[in-house]
Design a protein around this motif. Structure first.
Motif, short mmCIF file in Angstrom:
data_model
loop_
_atom_site.label_atom_id
_atom_site.label_comp_id
_atom_site.label_asym_id
_atom_site.label_seq_id
_atom_site.Cartn_x
_atom_site.Cartn_y
_atom_site.Cartn_z
N PHE A 142 0.81 -1.21 0.00
CA PHE A 142 0.00 0.00 0.00
C PHE A 142 0.84 1.26 0.00
O PHE A 142 0.47 2.26 -0.60
CB PHE A 142 -1.00 -0.01 1.16
N SER A 143 2.01 1.20 0.66
CA SER A 143 2.82 2.42 0.58
C SER A 143 3.38 2.57 -0.83
O SER A 143 3.52 3.70 -1.32
CB SER A 143 3.92 2.45 1.64
N ALA A 144 3.68 1.44 -1.51
CA ALA A 144 4.14 1.54 -2.90
C ALA A 144 3.04 2.12 -3.79
O ALA A 144 3.29 2.98 -4.64
CB ALA A 144 4.57 0.18 -3.41
N LEU A 145 1.80 1.66 -3.58
CA LEU A 145 0.69 2.17 -4.40
C LEU A 145 0.47 3.66 -4.14
O LEU A 145 0.31 4.45 -5.08
CB LEU A 145 -0.60 1.39 -4.10
N LEU A 146 0.50 4.02 -2.86
CA LEU A 146 0.34 5.44 -2.51
C LEU A 146 1.42 6.27 -3.20
O LEU A 146 1.14 7.30 -3.82
CB LEU A 146 0.43 5.61 -0.99
N LEU A 147 2.65 5.74 -3.13
CA LEU A 147 3.78 6.44 -3.73
C LEU A 147 3.57 6.63 -5.24
O LEU A 147 3.76 7.73 -5.77
CB LEU A 147 5.05 5.63 -3.46
N VAL A 148 3.15 5.55 -5.90
CA VAL A 148 2.96 5.64 -7.35
C VAL A 148 1.86 6.65 -7.69
O VAL A 148 2.02 7.47 -8.60
CB VAL A 148 2.64 4.25 -7.95
N VAL A 149 0.77 6.62 -6.93
CA VAL A 149 -0.31 7.57 -7.20
C VAL A 149 0.20 9.00 -7.02
O VAL A 149 -0.02 9.87 -7.88
CB VAL A 149 -1.52 7.30 -6.27
N VAL A 150 0.91 9.22 -5.93
CA VAL A 150 1.39 10.58 -5.64
C VAL A 150 2.32 11.07 -6.76
O VAL A 150 2.13 12.16 -7.30
CB VAL A 150 2.12 10.61 -4.28
N ILE A 151 3.31 10.23 -7.14
CA ILE A 151 4.25 10.73 -8.15
C ILE A 151 3.59 10.85 -9.52
O ILE A 151 3.93 11.72 -10.30
CB ILE A 151 5.54 9.89 -8.24
N THR A 152 2.62 9.97 -9.82
CA THR A 152 1.96 10.07 -11.11
C THR A 152 1.18 11.38 -11.22
O THR A 152 1.32 12.12 -12.19
CB THR A 152 0.99 8.89 -11.33
N VAL A 153 0.40 11.65 -10.18
CA VAL A 153 -0.41 12.88 -10.22
C VAL A 153 0.49 14.11 -10.22
O VAL A 153 0.36 15.00 -11.07
CB VAL A 153 -1.38 12.90 -9.02
N MET A 154 1.46 14.11 -9.29
CA MET A 154 2.33 15.28 -9.18
C MET A 154 3.14 15.46 -10.46
O MET A 154 3.18 16.55 -11.05
CB MET A 154 3.26 15.07 -7.99
N GLY A 155 3.79 14.38 -10.89
CA GLY A 155 4.64 14.46 -12.08
C GLY A 155 3.88 14.87 -13.31
O GLY A 155 4.32 15.74 -14.07
N SER A 156 2.69 14.28 -13.52
CA SER A 156 2.01 14.63 -14.77
C SER A 156 1.43 16.04 -14.70
O SER A 156 1.36 16.72 -15.73
CB SER A 156 0.95 13.60 -15.15
N MET A 157 1.06 16.49 -13.50
CA MET A 157 0.59 17.88 -13.43
C MET A 157 1.72 18.84 -13.81
O MET A 157 1.52 19.77 -14.61
CB MET A 157 0.06 18.20 -12.04
N ILE A 158 2.90 18.59 -13.25
CA ILE A 158 4.04 19.45 -13.59
C ILE A 158 4.35 19.34 -15.08
O ILE A 158 4.58 20.34 -15.76
CB ILE A 158 5.26 19.05 -12.74
N ALA B 36 9.08 9.90 -3.22
CA ALA B 36 8.28 10.76 -4.10
C ALA B 36 9.12 11.93 -4.59
O ALA B 36 9.04 12.33 -5.75
CB ALA B 36 7.03 11.25 -3.36
N CYS B 37 9.96 12.47 -3.69
CA CYS B 37 10.79 13.61 -4.06
C CYS B 37 11.71 13.29 -5.25
O CYS B 37 11.99 14.16 -6.06
CB CYS B 37 11.67 14.03 -2.89
N ILE B 38 12.18 12.04 -5.32
CA ILE B 38 13.14 11.74 -6.38
C ILE B 38 12.48 11.12 -7.60
O ILE B 38 13.11 10.99 -8.64
CB ILE B 38 14.25 10.79 -5.89
N SER B 39 11.20 10.70 -7.51
CA SER B 39 10.65 9.93 -8.63
C SER B 39 9.76 10.72 -9.57
O SER B 39 9.41 10.25 -10.64
CB SER B 39 9.85 8.73 -8.10
N TRP B 40 9.35 11.93 -9.15
CA TRP B 40 8.40 12.65 -10.01
C TRP B 40 8.99 13.09 -11.35
O TRP B 40 8.26 13.16 -12.35
CB TRP B 40 7.80 13.85 -9.27
N PRO B 41 10.32 13.39 -11.47
CA PRO B 41 10.79 13.96 -12.74
C PRO B 41 10.53 13.06 -13.95
O PRO B 41 10.24 13.56 -15.04
CB PRO B 41 12.29 14.14 -12.52
#
Lengths: 202, 278
Positions: free
Chosen positions: B80-96, B146-151
């Motif tokens: 679940f923390s992996a899923l949360l992480l993926v959701v967070v970086i996907t949303v954040m990264g694609s918004m940016i 999350a800090c390192i995976s969004w780019p």
């Protein structure tokens, strides 16, 4: 209304050649103007400028004396493109594509021979001619005052061409929409237009 | 006469199988507390380091806790923390990415150079640094990763948006008075969603490994929380005497990552057939 292009000059980037040079044209609501020119003379570019999509390097486009970009929201100058398959979002059903326009009346849809069945489909599932009808319908929204038709019938067979054009002529006459038609085909423009204008090489 | 063999396409069936497997893993993780036969946190020093057997299917660890129960409950924190992480970086990264691709200009340059910095730095090292600054805890591990995976997501989205935003159908939408938000929502997002979703699903496995990795190093989940990475770290010293303590969570990680990756691969075949491998 009057759509006016005043001394338009344009070229893509600094390196490329001058496409339009001090070109002026005035279209009134009741007119149907044809533009003839060989390939690469900037017909499409000129249409894009008239629709406010490209900004000219010099000169301006005026609609009733006011610059076109002061009109917010729905653009009163609508354009029909040469390649219908490029101007519809492949992920939208045709029904949604029609909704992009400005309240398209049933009479337009009927007049263009769009069948109910086509509206359920995706763009990849209908033919180019069918798609072009949707594009024409989309451009004929309620607030359209000028219509730019950029080689809209080149890919169609003669019967479809004449159907579409006779509908378009009737429609723009009835609603007093000014029409600018671009084509390679002189005979077509002679039939369709009230005035023909030649784009010279600059 | 030349014969052309028609190869049957099993993609749909494969998706079904892997989809069911992924669903099972998630369901097990979700209901782990109700499925376990032992309390995963109850110590029973009399039964410490028992090998796998009838009573304890996967044996017990050095405090006598049942390994099977711990692996199942550990699935919850890890997956679940992996899923949360993926959701967070996907949303954040694609918004940016959408902002950069659509808007362009100085903001784009600034955000992309920022992402260059992140991409140029070894990810795990950076995550370790961030995690240790923020002190332990699995949530902080998620934040660090999350800090390192969004780019990566920002880059993918940006290039896709830039390819689409000049399509004539966007011009047509602009002429009919669509605002920027409507164009992004209606015309751009549906056309790039496939690529983003595929990348995200393929990343779930990687993220499980990275979270387990941080926990293994003691920067993620704190004891006694059952988490696969920290469980492996606990069993490390006993690899030769009681290997089940490290093998149980290790196998769990291996199987889960494999299932998620296979599901992701199949999903890519369906959503993005152009990238399909011969």
């Amino acid at each position: 209304m009057v759509l006016e292009a005043k001394e338009i000059s344009f070229r893509y980037g600094k390196e490329s050649r001058q496409i339009l040079n001090d070109f002026s044209l005035q279209i009134e609501s009741h007119e149907r103007v044809g533009i003839v020119a060989p390939s690469g003379f900037g017909k499409t570019t000129f249409c894009k400028i008239l629709a406010g999509y490209e900004m000219p390097d010099q000169g301006e486009v005026l609609l009733d004396g006011k610059p076109l970009d002061t009109y917010r929201g729905y653009c009163p100058v609508q354009m029909i493109w040469q390649h219908p398959e490029q101007v519809v979002n492949p992920r939208l059903r045709m029904r949604e594509v029609l909704k992009e326009g400005d309240e398209i009346g049933e009479d337009i849809i009927e007049g263009l021979g769009i069948e109910e069945d086509w509206k359920k489909r995706f763009p990849a599932e209908i033919s180019g001619g069918e798609m072009q009808r949707f594009c024409i319908a989309r451009a004929l929204g309620k607030r359209t005052k000028f219509l730019l038709a950029d080689e809209i019938s080149t890919m169609l067979d003669l019967i479809t061409q004449s159907q579409l054009w006779s509908f378009l002529i009737e429609e723009v006459e009835r609603r007093e929409i000014g029409l600018l038609a671009v084509s390679h085909s002189m005979p077509l423009l002679e039939r369709v237009c009230t005035r023909i204008c030649y784009l010279e090489k600059s | 006469m030349r014969e052309k063999k028609i190869v049957k396409d099993y993609t749909k069936q494969k998706m079904l199988v892997f989809g069911v497997l992924v669903g099972m893993v998630i369901l097990i993780a979700l209901f782990a507390p109700y499925l376990t036969s032992y309390d995963p946190y109850e110590q029973d020093l009399g039964n410490a380091l028992l090998p796998p057997g009838k009573e304890h299917l996967l044996g017990t660890d050095r405090y006598g806790r049942d390994m099977l129960s711990r692996v199942m409950v550990g699935a919850q924190s890890t997956i679940f923390s992996a899923l949360l992480l993926v959701v967070v970086i996907t949303v954040m990264g694609s918004m940016i990415g959408i902002i950069c691709g659509y808007h362009g200009g100085k903001l784009d340059v600034f955000l992309m150079r920022l992402s260059d910095i992140f991409l140029a730095f070894p990810g795990m090292v950076f995550a370790i640094a961030v995690a240790s600054v923020m002190s332990g805890g699995i949530f902080n591990a998620v934040v660090a990763l999350a800090c390192i995976s969004w780019p990566k997501y920002a880059r993918i989205t940006r290039s896709q948006v830039m390819a689409i935003k000049n399509m004539p159908y966007i011009e047509a939408a602009k002429l009919s008075g669509s605002g920027t938000l409507k164009i992004i929502r209606k015309h751009i997002l549906p056309n790039i969603a496939g690529a983003i979703v595929v990348t995200a699903v393929l990343d779930i496995g990687t993220m499980i490994m990275e979270i387990a990795g941080l926990s293994f190093l003691g920067l993620g989940a704190t004891p006694p929380t059952a988490e696969w990475g920290s469980m492996m770290s606990n069993g490390r010293s006993m690899l030769q005497t009681s290997p089940w303590v490290i093998l149980a969570p290790g196998t769990a990680i291996f199987l889960t990552v494999m299932i998620f990756n296979l599901a992701g691969d199949t999903m890519r075949d369906i959503l993005d057939p152009r990238q399909r491998k011969g």
